[in-house]
Design an enzyme around this catalytic site. Sequence first.
Site, PDB file in Angstrom:
ATOM      1  N   ASP A 217       7.224   1.952  -1.161  1.00  0.00           N
ATOM      2  CA  ASP A 217       5.882   2.787  -1.392  1.00  0.00           C
ATOM      3  C   ASP A 217       5.911   3.971  -0.683  1.00  0.00           C
ATOM      4  O   ASP A 217       6.565   4.526  -0.109  1.00  0.00           O
ATOM      5  CB  ASP A 217       4.844   1.962  -0.599  1.00  0.00           C
ATOM      6  CG  ASP A 217       4.353   0.700  -1.277  1.00  0.00           C
ATOM      7  OD1 ASP A 217       4.453   0.359  -2.374  1.00  0.00           O
ATOM      8  OD2 ASP A 217       4.089  -0.230  -0.336  1.00  0.00           O
TER       9      ASP A 217
ATOM     10  N   CYS B 191       6.796  -2.234   1.008  1.00  0.00           N
ATOM     11  CA  CYS B 191       5.862  -3.038   0.728  1.00  0.00           C
ATOM     12  C   CYS B 191       5.976  -4.442   1.744  1.00  0.00           C
ATOM     13  O   CYS B 191       6.921  -4.860   1.718  1.00  0.00           O
ATOM     14  CB  CYS B 191       5.609  -3.670  -0.643  1.00  0.00           C
ATOM     15  SG  CYS B 191       4.560  -4.922  -1.182  1.00  0.00           S
TER      16      CYS B 191
END
Length: 147
Positions: free
Chosen positions: A53, A46
């Site tokens: 992620d 992120c």
Amino acid sequence: MQTTHLGKNSPIPQSPEEASLDYVPNPRQGKNYLIRFAIPEFTSLCPVTGQPDFAHLVIDYVPDKLIVESKSLKLFLGSFRNHRAFHEDCTVGIGEKLFTEMKAQWLRIGGYWYPRGGIPIDVFWQSGAAPQDVWLPEQGVPPYRGR
């Protein structure tokens, strides 16, 4: 055929900008067919929090004169592991880079991102209208239900 990574010990690049993709001649030039890569464990960070992620990527393309060499693709995708970017930037950027460098007839990418904050984000990009004479199977990644 000159490749940078195939048959060699190649570390994962530190960033997508450092990564290089290798392309080799299409062994079936003049034939329209689809190549699919499924990447069920794609990882990036992120850009705001630095938290990891995760996504399931599916890349489909109809080659022209070149095809992407799979080891270089694996290393390129692995270089996102420490790369901070939004889901949309990762997904669309990967698709655009492959399409532009390879000069494929057509390419699409589906980024099926696992939820953070309770919301899964799916990102889709394609280079244009799909060819009419090629079998284009569904990408086969179901809507999020604990994928």
